[in-house]
Design an enzyme around this catalytic site. Structure first.
Site, short mmCIF file in Angstrom:
data_model
loop_
_atom_site.label_atom_id
_atom_site.label_comp_id
_atom_site.label_asym_id
_atom_site.label_seq_id
_atom_site.Cartn_x
_atom_site.Cartn_y
_atom_site.Cartn_z
N TYR A 118 -12.32 -20.87 -31.77
CA TYR A 118 -13.59 -20.32 -32.25
C TYR A 118 -13.91 -20.11 -33.66
CZ TYR A 118 -13.84 -20.03 -27.19
OH TYR A 118 -13.95 -20.44 -25.80
N GLU A 150 -18.08 -14.75 -25.10
CA GLU A 150 -17.17 -13.77 -25.15
C GLU A 150 -15.76 -14.60 -24.88
OE1 GLU A 150 -20.84 -12.04 -23.38
OE2 GLU A 150 -19.57 -13.77 -22.81
#
Length: 154
Positions: A123, A111
């Site tokens: 990411y 998350e």
């Protein structure tokens, strides 16, 4: 920086002796940091708790990973402010991915706050893609902030 990060930093298991450095990094990075008890609990239950260290053994960052059946979950990854954008987070995340693959996980997920644009860019560069949203997941100054759920096949 001309040298490869792997030559300057290494990843090893996090120990309780590392907690003062970890907590200092955590508090510098987050408005709502994890407590020492949370880190101790993660270590106690057997999550993969890792430290990225320099050649002198100083903790530059850390990562915590849970692996269950065929899925790995990055619980926390953080790098000290002076060592960001030097490959430390990438080294930690790739190490966690190798651990997860070694334990036969098919997917790694995490998350991230939508407001954390630096982490989102990292990411995405590492192959994570948005697979969902966790509503009101994070504490925030004025209520709660959603979390983007990102995943990457292993």
């Amino acid at each position: 920086m001309s040298a490869e990060p792997q030559a300057l930093f290494s990843v090893r298991a996090l120990t309780t002796a590392d907690l003062p450095e970890v907590l200092a990094i955590e508090r510098a990075a987050y408005d709502y940091p994890w407590s020492e008890g949370v880190f101790r609990d993660c270590m106690r239950v057997g999550y993969r708790c890792l430290a990225a260290v320099d050649m002198a053994g100083n903790v530059l960052g850390y990562g915590l990973l849970s692996v269950t059946v065929d899925e790995a979950h990055v619980l926390n990854v953080c790098v000290g402010p002076l060592y960001r954008r030097r490959g430390v987070a990438t080294l930690l995340l790739e190490h966690m991915a190798r651990l997860a693959r070694g334990e036969r996980a098919a997917t790694i997920l995490l998350e991230v706050r939508p407001s954390n644009t630096g982490a989102l860019a990292l990411y995405r560069r590492l192959g994570f893609e948005r697979v969902g949203v966790r509503k009101r997941y994070y504490p925030a100054a004025h209520g709660r902030e959603d979390a983007l759920l990102l995943a990457r096949p292993l």
